[in-house]
Design a protein around this motif. Sequence first.
Motif, PDB file in Angstrom:
ATOM      1  N   THR A   1       3.201  -7.430   1.034  1.00 22.48           N
ATOM      2  CA  THR A   1       3.018  -6.331   1.982  1.00 22.48           C
ATOM      3  C   THR A   1       3.341  -5.002   1.306  1.00 22.48           C
ATOM      4  OG1 THR A   1       3.680  -7.784   3.790  1.00 22.48           O
ATOM      5  CG2 THR A   1       3.682  -5.401   4.221  1.00 22.48           C
ATOM      6  N   PRO A   2       2.384  -4.074   1.253  1.00 19.94           N
ATOM      7  CA  PRO A   2       2.674  -2.757   0.660  1.00 19.94           C
ATOM      8  C   PRO A   2       3.508  -1.903   1.605  1.00 19.94           C
ATOM      9  CG  PRO A   2       0.433  -2.816   1.490  1.00 19.94           C
ATOM     10  CD  PRO A   2       0.987  -4.204   1.676  1.00 19.94           C
ATOM     11  N   PRO A   3       4.250  -0.944   1.079  1.00 18.34           N
ATOM     12  CA  PRO A   3       5.003  -0.041   1.952  1.00 18.34           C
ATOM     13  C   PRO A   3       4.064   0.742   2.871  1.00 18.34           C
ATOM     14  CG  PRO A   3       5.736   0.144  -0.327  1.00 18.34           C
ATOM     15  CD  PRO A   3       4.491  -0.664  -0.343  1.00 18.34           C
ATOM     16  N   ALA A   4       4.574   1.112   4.008  1.00 20.10           N
ATOM     17  CA  ALA A   4       3.777   1.862   4.981  1.00 20.10           C
ATOM     18  C   ALA A   4       3.279   3.159   4.351  1.00 20.10           C
ATOM     19  CB  ALA A   4       4.608   2.165   6.228  1.00 20.10           C
ATOM     20  N   GLY A   5       1.989   3.419   4.507  1.00 23.90           N
ATOM     21  CA  GLY A   5       1.408   4.647   3.983  1.00 23.90           C
ATOM     22  C   GLY A   5       0.941   4.548   2.540  1.00 23.90           C
ATOM     23  N   TRP A   6       1.240   3.471   1.874  1.00 24.66           N
ATOM     24  CA  TRP A   6       0.786   3.306   0.492  1.00 24.66           C
ATOM     25  C   TRP A   6      -0.634   2.751   0.485  1.00 24.66           C
ATOM     26  CZ3 TRP A   6       4.298   2.497  -4.155  1.00 24.66           C
ATOM     27  CH2 TRP A   6       5.507   3.201  -4.011  1.00 24.66           C
ATOM     28  N   VAL A   7      -1.344   3.029  -0.594  1.00 24.27           N
ATOM     29  CA  VAL A   7      -2.728   2.592  -0.738  1.00 24.27           C
ATOM     30  C   VAL A   7      -2.762   1.424  -1.719  1.00 24.27           C
ATOM     31  CG1 VAL A   7      -5.067   3.243  -1.422  1.00 24.27           C
ATOM     32  CG2 VAL A   7      -3.578   4.906  -0.267  1.00 24.27           C
ATOM     33  N   ALA A   8      -3.283   0.283  -1.260  1.00 26.58           N
ATOM     34  CA  ALA A   8      -3.361  -0.912  -2.098  1.00 26.58           C
ATOM     35  C   ALA A   8      -4.798  -1.149  -2.529  1.00 26.58           C
ATOM     36  CB  ALA A   8      -2.831  -2.129  -1.351  1.00 26.58           C
ATOM     37  N   THR A   9      -4.973  -1.513  -3.793  1.00 33.57           N
ATOM     38  CA  THR A   9      -6.300  -1.817  -4.320  1.00 33.57           C
ATOM     39  C   THR A   9      -6.242  -3.120  -5.098  1.00 33.57           C
ATOM     40  OG1 THR A   9      -5.883  -0.520  -6.323  1.00 33.57           O
ATOM     41  CG2 THR A   9      -6.974   0.594  -4.490  1.00 33.57           C
ATOM     42  N   GLU A  10      -7.344  -3.850  -5.059  1.00 32.65           N
ATOM     43  CA  GLU A  10      -7.484  -5.030  -5.896  1.00 32.65           C
ATOM     44  C   GLU A  10      -8.207  -4.625  -7.166  1.00 32.65           C
ATOM     45  OE1 GLU A  10      -8.748  -8.753  -4.035  1.00 32.65           O
ATOM     46  OE2 GLU A  10      -8.791  -7.644  -2.147  1.00 32.65           O
TER      47      GLU A  10
ATOM     48  N   PRO B   1       4.668 -12.952   8.702  1.00 29.92           N
ATOM     49  CA  PRO B   1       3.880 -11.905   8.052  1.00 29.92           C
ATOM     50  C   PRO B   1       3.769 -10.666   8.927  1.00 29.92           C
ATOM     51  CG  PRO B   1       2.443 -13.583   8.961  1.00 29.92           C
ATOM     52  CD  PRO B   1       3.849 -14.088   9.135  1.00 29.92           C
ATOM     53  N   ARG B   2       3.754  -9.499   8.294  1.00 27.76           N
ATOM     54  CA  ARG B   2       3.480  -8.264   9.005  1.00 27.76           C
ATOM     55  C   ARG B   2       1.984  -8.109   9.184  1.00 27.76           C
ATOM     56  NH1 ARG B   2       6.596  -3.570   5.892  1.00 27.76           N
ATOM     57  NH2 ARG B   2       4.486  -2.738   6.140  1.00 27.76           N
ATOM     58  N   ALA B   3       1.617  -7.232  10.087  1.00 27.85           N
ATOM     59  CA  ALA B   3       0.192  -7.040  10.369  1.00 27.85           C
ATOM     60  C   ALA B   3      -0.546  -6.498   9.158  1.00 27.85           C
ATOM     61  CB  ALA B   3       0.024  -6.101  11.564  1.00 27.85           C
ATOM     62  N   ASP B   4       0.136  -5.702   8.319  1.00 30.28           N
ATOM     63  CA  ASP B   4      -0.533  -5.106   7.159  1.00 30.28           C
ATOM     64  C   ASP B   4      -0.310  -5.925   5.886  1.00 30.28           C
ATOM     65  OD1 ASP B   4       2.154  -4.553   7.140  1.00 30.28           O
ATOM     66  OD2 ASP B   4       1.944  -2.455   6.544  1.00 30.28           O
ATOM     67  N   GLU B   5       0.115  -7.174   6.047  1.00 30.74           N
ATOM     68  CA  GLU B   5       0.287  -8.044   4.897  1.00 30.74           C
ATOM     69  C   GLU B   5      -1.064  -8.319   4.231  1.00 30.74           C
ATOM     70  OE1 GLU B   5       2.926 -11.872   4.329  1.00 30.74           O
ATOM     71  OE2 GLU B   5       1.017 -12.423   5.287  1.00 30.74           O
ATOM     72  N   LEU B   6      -1.064  -8.315   2.907  1.00 30.97           N
ATOM     73  CA  LEU B   6      -2.256  -8.658   2.135  1.00 30.97           C
ATOM     74  C   LEU B   6      -2.152 -10.121   1.733  1.00 30.97           C
ATOM     75  CD1 LEU B   6      -2.352  -5.514  -0.178  1.00 30.97           C
ATOM     76  CD2 LEU B   6      -3.626  -5.879   1.936  1.00 30.97           C
ATOM     77  N   ARG B   7      -3.161 -10.914   2.112  1.00 28.63           N
ATOM     78  CA  ARG B   7      -3.148 -12.348   1.831  1.00 28.63           C
ATOM     79  C   ARG B   7      -4.226 -12.673   0.787  1.00 28.63           C
ATOM     80  NH1 ARG B   7      -0.709 -15.625   5.624  1.00 28.63           N
ATOM     81  NH2 ARG B   7      -2.275 -17.255   5.300  1.00 28.63           N
ATOM     82  N   PHE B   8      -3.822 -13.397  -0.225  1.00 27.43           N
ATOM     83  CA  PHE B   8      -4.732 -13.804  -1.293  1.00 27.43           C
ATOM     84  C   PHE B   8      -4.765 -15.331  -1.302  1.00 27.43           C
ATOM     85  CE2 PHE B   8      -3.119  -9.658  -2.234  1.00 27.43           C
ATOM     86  CZ  PHE B   8      -4.227  -8.947  -2.699  1.00 27.43           C
ATOM     87  N   ALA B   9      -5.623 -15.878  -0.427  1.00 30.32           N
ATOM     88  CA  ALA B   9      -5.617 -17.319  -0.202  1.00 30.32           C
ATOM     89  C   ALA B   9      -6.006 -18.088  -1.458  1.00 30.32           C
ATOM     90  CB  ALA B   9      -6.562 -17.667   0.950  1.00 30.32           C
ATOM     91  N   GLU B  10      -6.963 -17.576  -2.207  1.00 30.69           N
ATOM     92  CA  GLU B  10      -7.380 -18.312  -3.398  1.00 30.69           C
ATOM     93  C   GLU B  10      -6.305 -18.289  -4.470  1.00 30.69           C
ATOM     94  OE1 GLU B  10     -11.169 -17.413  -4.979  1.00 30.69           O
ATOM     95  OE2 GLU B  10     -12.212 -18.488  -3.387  1.00 30.69           O
ATOM     96  N   ARG B  11      -5.451 -17.276  -4.451  1.00 32.11           N
ATOM     97  CA  ARG B  11      -4.340 -17.210  -5.391  1.00 32.11           C
ATOM     98  C   ARG B  11      -3.086 -17.871  -4.844  1.00 32.11           C
ATOM     99  NH1 ARG B  11      -5.945 -16.104 -10.561  1.00 32.11           N
ATOM    100  NH2 ARG B  11      -6.984 -14.099 -10.745  1.00 32.11           N
ATOM    101  N   GLY B  12      -2.996 -18.015  -3.512  1.00 31.54           N
ATOM    102  CA  GLY B  12      -1.869 -18.703  -2.913  1.00 31.54           C
ATOM    103  C   GLY B  12      -0.638 -17.840  -2.721  1.00 31.54           C
ATOM    104  N   PHE B  13      -0.817 -16.513  -2.529  1.00 29.08           N
ATOM    105  CA  PHE B  13       0.354 -15.678  -2.248  1.00 29.08           C
ATOM    106  C   PHE B  13      -0.041 -14.561  -1.296  1.00 29.08           C
ATOM    107  CE2 PHE B  13      -1.591 -13.039  -5.495  1.00 29.08           C
ATOM    108  CZ  PHE B  13      -1.249 -11.745  -5.138  1.00 29.08           C
TER     109      PHE B  13
END
Length: 850
Positions: free
Chosen positions: A35-44, A20-32
């Motif tokens: 990783t968003p591209p560098a500089g992109w904004v991720a929202t749930e 995993p990369r340092a900026d990886e998004l982990r969703f443990a309850e979903r099981g996946f």
Amino acid sequence: MPFVRPAAVLVAAVAASTAPRADELRFAERGFAVTPPAGWVATEGADPASGTGAVTAHPAGPDRSVALTVKVLPDSGLETEEAFRAALLASERDKPEHLSIEETTFRLAGEESAGIEVDTRSGGTVFRVRQAYALRDGEAFLVQAYAPRDRFAALAGEIDAWFSSFRWIEATGERAERRRLRRLAAGASAAFGWPGWAPSWEEAAARARRERKLVLAYARFQPGFDIADAMVTGPFSDPAIVDLVRHRFVPVRLRKEVRTPLHDRERYGLSGTSFGVSILLCRPDGEVVREGFAAERAAVWDLLVDALARAPEAVGEGAPADSMAPVERARRHVARGELDPALRALDGARGAEAARTWSRVRELQRRGRRALLWLFPLLASADHLDVRIDGARVLMRLGHGRHGIAGLKRFESLDHPRRAEALYLLGEAWRSLGAPGLAMSPWRTAIDEHPDSPWAARAAAAGTDPALALGGGDRQSWPEEELLESIRPSAPAPLPVARADDAARDAIAYLVRHQREDGSWPVPMEVRTRGESRHSSPFVVAVAAIAVRGLLPHRGEEAAADALDAAVRYLEAERDRRRADPPPTAYMDYQVWSLAYELLALSDALDAGLLDRDEGVAAMEELVADLATRRQANGGWSYYLSASVDGPRVAQSISFVTAAVTAALLRAREAGAAVDGELVSGALDALDAMRNDERTFEYFLHVDSKAAARATAAPGAAGRGPLCELVRLRGGRGDVAAVRAALDLWRTHQAPLAAEAGKALMHSGDHGQGCHYVLFDYAWIAAAIDALPEPERPTYRHDVVRRILETRTADGGFVDAPFLGRAYGAGMALCGLGRSDEGNESPGDQERGR
């Protein structure tokens, strides 16, 4: 923002281990993880079109025309890669907005996976959409990228990295445990001996012909909603219903994308937009003998038995032989749904087994006290523990769950072959008494200690049912007979336009005859909740309000006046109950619809002198304040809030809901209530935003959009147009010409909407027209006609009265959506029929004496 609907899915992907990369998004309850591209904004949050979703990534800045998403599509019902691929392609291939669709492969979760790339038009822009699906533990995961087509190639690096970064991780937490229990629950019907689903309609029909059975076609079309399959974990897991299906029916699951005779308009008319749950009991050629929708055991038993009575040729297999012993022969008759022959076979039989069989027959006949009378003498017998379980079950059917608990609690510490069943029933007894926390303990014991028992599967279903948090679940007590009667169909009995007065009198008589003592009317949708929930169904409140509006013009007749007074008192009492104990709001907020009609009814009743003015105005202002709290950020209203009970809220408004609420606000202001001007102007702004260049009104307006998605063709929008234009006219935004144009459009496209009346499945028209809109649209069309100059009204009025009278039933009620019922239909019909002296007959009808 384009969204390719997840009605169909493809590709099961294999887990891969990646660093995993340092900026990886982990969703443990979903099981996946992804990783968003560098500089992109991720929202749930939720996808605004579907309500599903876990994460969305956008480039930094305000641009939302480019996005990378992972969406979780719960309870897909598709179990194989082949089913995913076939369903996806069939769902997407014929969409008119798609300019091209190409099958391709992507790297997903470390494996090559099939997928599609689509060029699709949305809001004047051509987008390219890339998507693939992964299936795991009964949930489907949609990995998607979209951007304007002319920018897609420049974003190839970021898009490829998004797909390749998607990977499985170990699922943990509450959601992972819930998935485990859901898998156990999904096998409940099979554990009880369900005969298995035919692989195709053709196979089901061939077997039905060969075995002289009916086809049980099960339609469950609820894409994107995290809703338990209440039919499979309820009626289809009931031992008596399972036996009956095994002996007399061939079950098959329907798929919208797989054509069957039920897709033909002359048979039923399924479409790619069909929505809801229905059991269609058919002859092998596809002729529908009966249709049912209620996921409640008594209602399903009645449905199956009634269908067999209407199709005497469906004798099925396993008919009892005369040489059988009386008890054995009786039990075979019971398994085939033949209760009267079972009683005849038992005539003169003696002994404990005969007594228990007598009791079982009486239980299936819903004669609980007689069932208990056959069990009481056996309490001193060797199998008294079995008798206690049977007796507790009957007590719960009678609504006496508290009395059943005492006999069941001993099984918490007792080794017995039926212990898992007793624990399941104990949990249901606690749940029916409003104690879901106490219910979980015996259910958990059944699951942990008896995982292979079918009752453990039922316990898993009960414990994971989203309705549990709202005080609902698989109903244990028998529904009231009045509710079951409201579900049973009445034969169509249309009348000619010249007999509109007769139809109105029949509708009044129907409402008077079926009104409850508390002033309300039975509504089929409450069949699983009434008596086991402390809150009234918002549909019951809405139907009472609609009946008030329909009866008001007839208050000079004594029977109508009495029914009217009782309904007004019911609405007052219901407001007091809501004030003291506000009902919970889940993924659908039908209070919006109910409050709007209650506000309309109070306004009319106040003007008619049925209410004290000060008290009436105060009540209306209370309803206005409640509606204000439910308004969406873009100024409109919606009853759809989320894809799941605990899911993220979807910020959007619905055009016809917004129009109905706005009509109620304008009417309340006219009747003397204080209504905030901004509340009305904001609603009118939302309606204006949903009005497209063709002057039809789109279904949705998402909060983050300045205009509605241009997705609905004129035939699908024609029914709601007159209401929307009427509200714009009353609010000072429209004109009579726009109302006239909307009425003309409805007249052009009225036939496909009318054809949906009577179906249990919604949105089955070719352009999404639905049964639940029919009388709603007609009543508002009648109101819109009154906005025209008087000389123009007769032709329009003749058409709408004719259409209303087509929905009349032999008992004097009216029906468009069976789950709303004939009392709703009678009230709506009265609202639309109005006065018989205002153009109900055309000159041609008068000459023909129609």
